[in-house]
Design an enzyme around this catalytic site. Sequence first.
Site, PDB file in Angstrom:
ATOM      1  N   HIS A   1     -59.421 121.489  68.289  1.00  0.00           N
ATOM      2  CA  HIS A   1     -60.502 120.439  68.667  1.00  0.00           C
ATOM      3  C   HIS A   1     -60.798 120.683  69.977  1.00  0.00           C
ATOM      4  O   HIS A   1     -62.164 120.398  70.502  1.00  0.00           O
ATOM      5  CB  HIS A   1     -60.020 118.966  68.848  1.00  0.00           C
ATOM      6  CG  HIS A   1     -61.104 118.022  69.104  1.00  0.00           C
ATOM      7  ND1 HIS A   1     -61.784 117.441  68.313  1.00  0.00           N
ATOM      8  CD2 HIS A   1     -61.305 117.575  70.533  1.00  0.00           C
ATOM      9  CE1 HIS A   1     -62.803 116.664  69.156  1.00  0.00           C
ATOM     10  NE2 HIS A   1     -62.285 116.829  70.297  1.00  0.00           N
TER      11      HIS A   1
ATOM     12  N   GLU B   1     -67.498 121.575  74.043  1.00  0.00           N
ATOM     13  CA  GLU B   1     -66.328 121.977  74.501  1.00  0.00           C
ATOM     14  C   GLU B   1     -66.316 122.961  75.643  1.00  0.00           C
ATOM     15  O   GLU B   1     -65.341 122.772  76.580  1.00  0.00           O
ATOM     16  CB  GLU B   1     -65.138 122.595  73.304  1.00  0.00           C
ATOM     17  CG  GLU B   1     -64.974 121.425  72.294  1.00  0.00           C
ATOM     18  CD  GLU B   1     -64.221 120.336  72.823  1.00  0.00           C
ATOM     19  OE1 GLU B   1     -63.158 120.472  73.482  1.00  0.00           O
ATOM     20  OE2 GLU B   1     -64.604 119.057  72.461  1.00  0.00           O
TER      21      GLU B   1
ATOM     22  N   HIS C   1     -65.005 121.338  79.001  1.00  0.00           N
ATOM     23  CA  HIS C   1     -63.712 121.735  79.483  1.00  0.00           C
ATOM     24  C   HIS C   1     -63.679 123.257  79.837  1.00  0.00           C
ATOM     25  O   HIS C   1     -62.857 123.810  80.922  1.00  0.00           O
ATOM     26  CB  HIS C   1     -62.687 121.517  78.339  1.00  0.00           C
ATOM     27  CG  HIS C   1     -62.773 120.056  77.711  1.00  0.00           C
ATOM     28  ND1 HIS C   1     -62.112 119.421  78.517  1.00  0.00           N
ATOM     29  CD2 HIS C   1     -63.211 119.508  76.666  1.00  0.00           C
ATOM     30  CE1 HIS C   1     -62.466 117.974  77.913  1.00  0.00           C
ATOM     31  NE2 HIS C   1     -63.131 118.233  76.875  1.00  0.00           N
TER      32      HIS C   1
END
Length: 124
Positions: A30, A84, A88
């Site tokens: 994920h 993502e 992040h």
Amino acid sequence: MKQWPGSYCDTSSGCCYPTYGKPPSDFGIHGLWPNYNNGSYPANCDPNNPFAISQIQDLVSSLRTNWPSLSCPSSDSSSFWQHEWDKHGTCSETVLNQHGYFQAALNLKSKTGLLSCLKSAGNQ
């Protein structure tokens, strides 16, 4: 962080398989999130370092297998990877460039072998 397709698809939102086909019955990636020692995490650290699929072209096949998007509508998963990276990955760029970020996530999944560990534990 890993996700199990069966539980993700069993939510009230449901799921949609990627445009390139149903992912394997295995835990998928994920995301890879850098954390502070207190458990919190930074986010959206560098808007000047946008996602560029050209930087990870050699990883796309492996990402499709190991890091598929199950969100609707169906997609080629690149928007998931972009999210993502933007949220992040850019916070890890002092250590990992974009290619290194995605490669590190794939390496960690490979080393973990979570499904194999659970299967082994269930046979004891």
